[in-house]
Design a protein around this motif. Structure first.
Motif, PDB file in Angstrom:
ATOM      1  N   GLU A  69       0.813  -1.220   0.000  1.00  0.00           N
ATOM      2  CA  GLU A  69       0.000   0.000   0.000  1.00  0.00           C
ATOM      3  C   GLU A  69       0.847   1.270   0.000  1.00  0.00           C
ATOM      4  OE1 GLU A  69      -2.462  -0.592   3.405  1.00  0.00           O
ATOM      5  OE2 GLU A  69      -3.850  -1.967   2.383  1.00  0.00           O
ATOM      6  N   GLY A  70       2.179   1.142   0.178  1.00  0.00           N
ATOM      7  CA  GLY A  70       3.046   2.311   0.053  1.00  0.00           C
ATOM      8  C   GLY A  70       3.978   2.604   1.211  1.00  0.00           C
ATOM      9  N   LYS A  71       3.880   1.880   2.316  1.00  0.00           N
ATOM     10  CA  LYS A  71       4.738   2.127   3.479  1.00  0.00           C
ATOM     11  C   LYS A  71       6.022   1.325   3.300  1.00  0.00           C
ATOM     12  CE  LYS A  71       4.518   2.270   8.540  1.00  0.00           C
ATOM     13  NZ  LYS A  71       3.700   1.926   9.738  1.00  0.00           N
ATOM     14  N   ARG A  72       7.035   1.912   2.627  1.00  0.00           N
ATOM     15  CA  ARG A  72       8.182   1.129   2.165  1.00  0.00           C
ATOM     16  C   ARG A  72       9.541   1.633   2.618  1.00  0.00           C
ATOM     17  NH1 ARG A  72       5.596   1.216  -3.942  1.00  0.00           N
ATOM     18  NH2 ARG A  72       3.690   0.101  -3.367  1.00  0.00           N
ATOM     19  N   ILE A  73       9.635   2.811   3.208  1.00  0.00           N
ATOM     20  CA  ILE A  73      10.915   3.470   3.414  1.00  0.00           C
ATOM     21  C   ILE A  73      11.864   2.683   4.316  1.00  0.00           C
ATOM     22  CG2 ILE A  73      10.115   4.860   5.362  1.00  0.00           C
ATOM     23  CD1 ILE A  73      12.533   5.977   2.559  1.00  0.00           C
ATOM     24  N   LYS A  74      11.344   1.977   5.319  1.00  0.00           N
ATOM     25  CA  LYS A  74      12.206   1.297   6.289  1.00  0.00           C
ATOM     26  C   LYS A  74      12.656  -0.090   5.841  1.00  0.00           C
ATOM     27  CE  LYS A  74      10.492   3.630  10.456  1.00  0.00           C
ATOM     28  NZ  LYS A  74       9.891   3.425  11.812  1.00  0.00           N
ATOM     29  N   HIS A  75      11.963  -0.645   4.857  1.00  0.00           N
ATOM     30  CA  HIS A  75      12.281  -1.995   4.395  1.00  0.00           C
ATOM     31  C   HIS A  75      13.442  -1.991   3.406  1.00  0.00           C
ATOM     32  CE1 HIS A  75       9.016  -4.465   6.039  1.00  0.00           C
ATOM     33  NE2 HIS A  75       8.205  -3.438   5.841  1.00  0.00           N
ATOM     34  N   LEU A  76      14.264  -3.049   3.469  1.00  0.00           N
ATOM     35  CA  LEU A  76      15.159  -3.327   2.360  1.00  0.00           C
ATOM     36  C   LEU A  76      14.296  -3.852   1.217  1.00  0.00           C
ATOM     37  CD1 LEU A  76      18.186  -3.435   1.562  1.00  0.00           C
ATOM     38  CD2 LEU A  76      18.161  -5.835   2.215  1.00  0.00           C
ATOM     39  N   LYS A  77      14.618  -3.483  -0.004  1.00  0.00           N
ATOM     40  CA  LYS A  77      13.814  -3.914  -1.149  1.00  0.00           C
ATOM     41  C   LYS A  77      13.675  -5.439  -1.135  1.00  0.00           C
ATOM     42  CE  LYS A  77      14.652  -0.002  -4.226  1.00  0.00           C
ATOM     43  NZ  LYS A  77      15.181   0.883  -3.180  1.00  0.00           N
ATOM     44  N   PRO A  78      12.448  -5.957  -1.327  1.00  0.00           N
ATOM     45  CA  PRO A  78      12.194  -7.398  -1.140  1.00  0.00           C
ATOM     46  C   PRO A  78      13.053  -8.311  -1.993  1.00  0.00           C
ATOM     47  CG  PRO A  78      10.322  -6.288  -2.201  1.00  0.00           C
ATOM     48  CD  PRO A  78      11.224  -5.221  -1.685  1.00  0.00           C
ATOM     49  N   ILE A  79      13.299  -7.948  -3.260  1.00  0.00           N
ATOM     50  CA  ILE A  79      14.120  -8.816  -4.112  1.00  0.00           C
ATOM     51  C   ILE A  79      15.569  -8.789  -3.636  1.00  0.00           C
ATOM     52  CG2 ILE A  79      15.003  -9.168  -6.445  1.00  0.00           C
ATOM     53  CD1 ILE A  79      12.329  -8.233  -7.518  1.00  0.00           C
ATOM     54  N   SER A  80      16.072  -7.608  -3.241  1.00  0.00           N
ATOM     55  CA  SER A  80      17.433  -7.510  -2.700  1.00  0.00           C
ATOM     56  C   SER A  80      17.559  -8.348  -1.435  1.00  0.00           C
ATOM     57  CB  SER A  80      17.779  -6.047  -2.387  1.00  0.00           C
ATOM     58  OG  SER A  80      17.747  -5.258  -3.555  1.00  0.00           O
ATOM     59  N   LEU A  81      16.551  -8.274  -0.572  1.00  0.00           N
ATOM     60  CA  LEU A  81      16.576  -9.022   0.683  1.00  0.00           C
ATOM     61  C   LEU A  81      16.640 -10.522   0.429  1.00  0.00           C
ATOM     62  CD1 LEU A  81      16.354  -9.038   3.782  1.00  0.00           C
ATOM     63  CD2 LEU A  81      13.861  -9.026   3.520  1.00  0.00           C
ATOM     64  N   VAL A  82      15.818 -11.020  -0.468  1.00  0.00           N
ATOM     65  CA  VAL A  82      15.787 -12.461  -0.708  1.00  0.00           C
ATOM     66  C   VAL A  82      17.082 -12.933  -1.374  1.00  0.00           C
ATOM     67  CG1 VAL A  82      14.710 -12.543  -3.008  1.00  0.00           C
ATOM     68  CG2 VAL A  82      14.229 -14.336  -1.354  1.00  0.00           C
ATOM     69  N   ILE A  83      17.676 -12.109  -2.244  1.00  0.00           N
ATOM     70  CA  ILE A  83      18.936 -12.487  -2.883  1.00  0.00           C
ATOM     71  C   ILE A  83      20.061 -12.553  -1.858  1.00  0.00           C
ATOM     72  CG2 ILE A  83      20.730 -11.688  -4.479  1.00  0.00           C
ATOM     73  CD1 ILE A  83      18.523 -10.682  -6.316  1.00  0.00           C
ATOM     74  N   ILE A  84      20.115 -11.585  -0.953  1.00  0.00           N
ATOM     75  CA  ILE A  84      21.152 -11.571   0.091  1.00  0.00           C
ATOM     76  C   ILE A  84      21.021 -12.795   0.994  1.00  0.00           C
ATOM     77  CG2 ILE A  84      21.945 -10.361   2.176  1.00  0.00           C
ATOM     78  CD1 ILE A  84      21.141  -7.741   0.690  1.00  0.00           C
ATOM     79  N   LEU A  85      19.800 -13.065   1.464  1.00  0.00           N
ATOM     80  CA  LEU A  85      19.591 -14.196   2.365  1.00  0.00           C
ATOM     81  C   LEU A  85      19.833 -15.531   1.654  1.00  0.00           C
ATOM     82  CD1 LEU A  85      16.370 -12.982   4.235  1.00  0.00           C
ATOM     83  CD2 LEU A  85      18.706 -13.047   5.122  1.00  0.00           C
ATOM     84  N   ALA A  86      19.371 -15.642   0.405  1.00  0.00           N
ATOM     85  CA  ALA A  86      19.568 -16.885  -0.350  1.00  0.00           C
ATOM     86  C   ALA A  86      21.046 -17.116  -0.639  1.00  0.00           C
ATOM     87  CB  ALA A  86      18.770 -16.834  -1.648  1.00  0.00           C
ATOM     88  N   SER A  87      21.783 -16.048  -0.930  1.00  0.00           N
ATOM     89  CA  SER A  87      23.221 -16.177  -1.177  1.00  0.00           C
ATOM     90  C   SER A  87      23.942 -16.633   0.088  1.00  0.00           C
ATOM     91  CB  SER A  87      23.799 -14.840  -1.657  1.00  0.00           C
ATOM     92  OG  SER A  87      23.206 -14.453  -2.881  1.00  0.00           O
ATOM     93  N   LEU A  88      23.552 -16.066   1.239  1.00  0.00           N
ATOM     94  CA  LEU A  88      24.149 -16.463   2.511  1.00  0.00           C
ATOM     95  C   LEU A  88      23.843 -17.927   2.808  1.00  0.00           C
ATOM     96  CD1 LEU A  88      25.532 -15.942   5.230  1.00  0.00           C
ATOM     97  CD2 LEU A  88      23.348 -15.062   6.092  1.00  0.00           C
ATOM     98  N   TYR A  89      22.591 -18.326   2.657  1.00  0.00           N
ATOM     99  CA  TYR A  89      22.214 -19.710   2.932  1.00  0.00           C
ATOM    100  C   TYR A  89      22.896 -20.652   1.935  1.00  0.00           C
ATOM    101  CZ  TYR A  89      19.395 -23.787   4.040  1.00  0.00           C
ATOM    102  OH  TYR A  89      18.992 -25.048   4.406  1.00  0.00           O
ATOM    103  N   GLY A  90      22.964 -20.246   0.676  1.00  0.00           N
ATOM    104  CA  GLY A  90      23.626 -21.063  -0.332  1.00  0.00           C
ATOM    105  C   GLY A  90      25.093 -21.257  -0.021  1.00  0.00           C
TER     106      GLY A  90
END
Length: 246
Positions: A69-90
């Motif tokens: 709905e637009g409340k996004r400023i505090k979040h890391l971008k979702p695709i960036s977040l999943v790539i970082i976490l997946a790379s770490l887990y990988g």
């Protein structure tokens, strides 16, 4: 005071250009600027991960709906977040040589898949396989919850956040994976982890689709999982047929 944007020459008032978003303050590129950028980038990078992680385990569905709905400023971008976490887990998966099959069983399965090579491939491509799963989950969610008023991209963002949530859980449970690595118990553990994933998916859906009853959210969550598994099995069969044709 009027400011002329150094990026697009638009004349505006305030701290940012109303035409292109360029900041009004453009300091000279020196060591002071570099140090400020490093501190600023690292601070907001860490803050974004911590904020998103906390929200995904305290109020997951509500925070994802607010993001859409637009409340996004505090979040890391979702695709960036999943790539970082997946790379770490990988990396962890590859470094500790995690295997979901017993090391005492035959190296090659009846389907001709080399277990050792498959596990190594999973470890080195985990980020890409995680991203590949998101569209499949999106298909399941968009069909099961098709009457809830969201478009396909919004369902994709919902499932991207769910993927990050799942990765946070898997990273937290990694010591168990390492402890039972290569044993018969790994198959049971993988099933338990999958069930944990489904519980978190249901919890997130129940909050995100908060106009639905908990019972209906559960039924639609299970339906979305069945659709996802059907899509995944179909994809595996197609890929296997393509590989066998060469």
């Amino acid at each position: 005071m009027k400011v002329t944007c150094k990026n697009c020459n638009h004349i505006y008032s305030g701290h940012y250009c109303s035409n292109c978003g360029q900041t009004a303050e453009t300091h000279r590129l020196n060591f002071h600027f570099l140090w400020h950028e490093i501190r600023h980038s690292l601070f907001h990078f860490d803050e974004g991960i911590l904020y998103s992680g906390k929200q995904l385990f305290t109020r997951p569905g509500h925070t994802i709906r607010e993001f859409i709905e637009g409340k996004r400023i505090k979040h890391l971008k979702p695709i960036s977040l999943v790539i970082i976490l997946a790379s770490l887990y990988g990396f962890m998966y590859h470094y500790f040589h995690i295997s979901f099959v017993e090391t005492t069983v035959q190296r090659t399965t009846e389907t001709g898949i080399d277990n050792v090579k498959f596990n190594e491939w999973m470890g080195t491509h985990y980020a890409w396989t995680t991203l590949l799963m998101i569209p499949l989950y999106t298909i399941g969610t968009s069909i099961a919850f098709r009457k809830q008023g969201y478009n396909l991209v919004e369902y994709f963002i919902l499932n991207t956040f769910k993927a990050s949530q799942k990765l946070f859980v898997h990273i937290a449970l990694f010591p168990l994976l390492n402890h039972f690595n290569g044993t018969h118990s790994m198959q049971t553990l993988s099933l338990v982890i999958y069930l944990i994933d489904v519980v978190f998916i249901y919890w997130t859906n129940a909050q995100f689709f908060n106009k639905l009853s908990l019972k209906k959210s559960l039924l639609l969550t299970l339906l979305s999982q069945l659709i996802f598994l059907s899509c995944l099995i179909s994809l595996i069969i197609v890929v296997d047929l393509i590989l066998k044709s060469f």
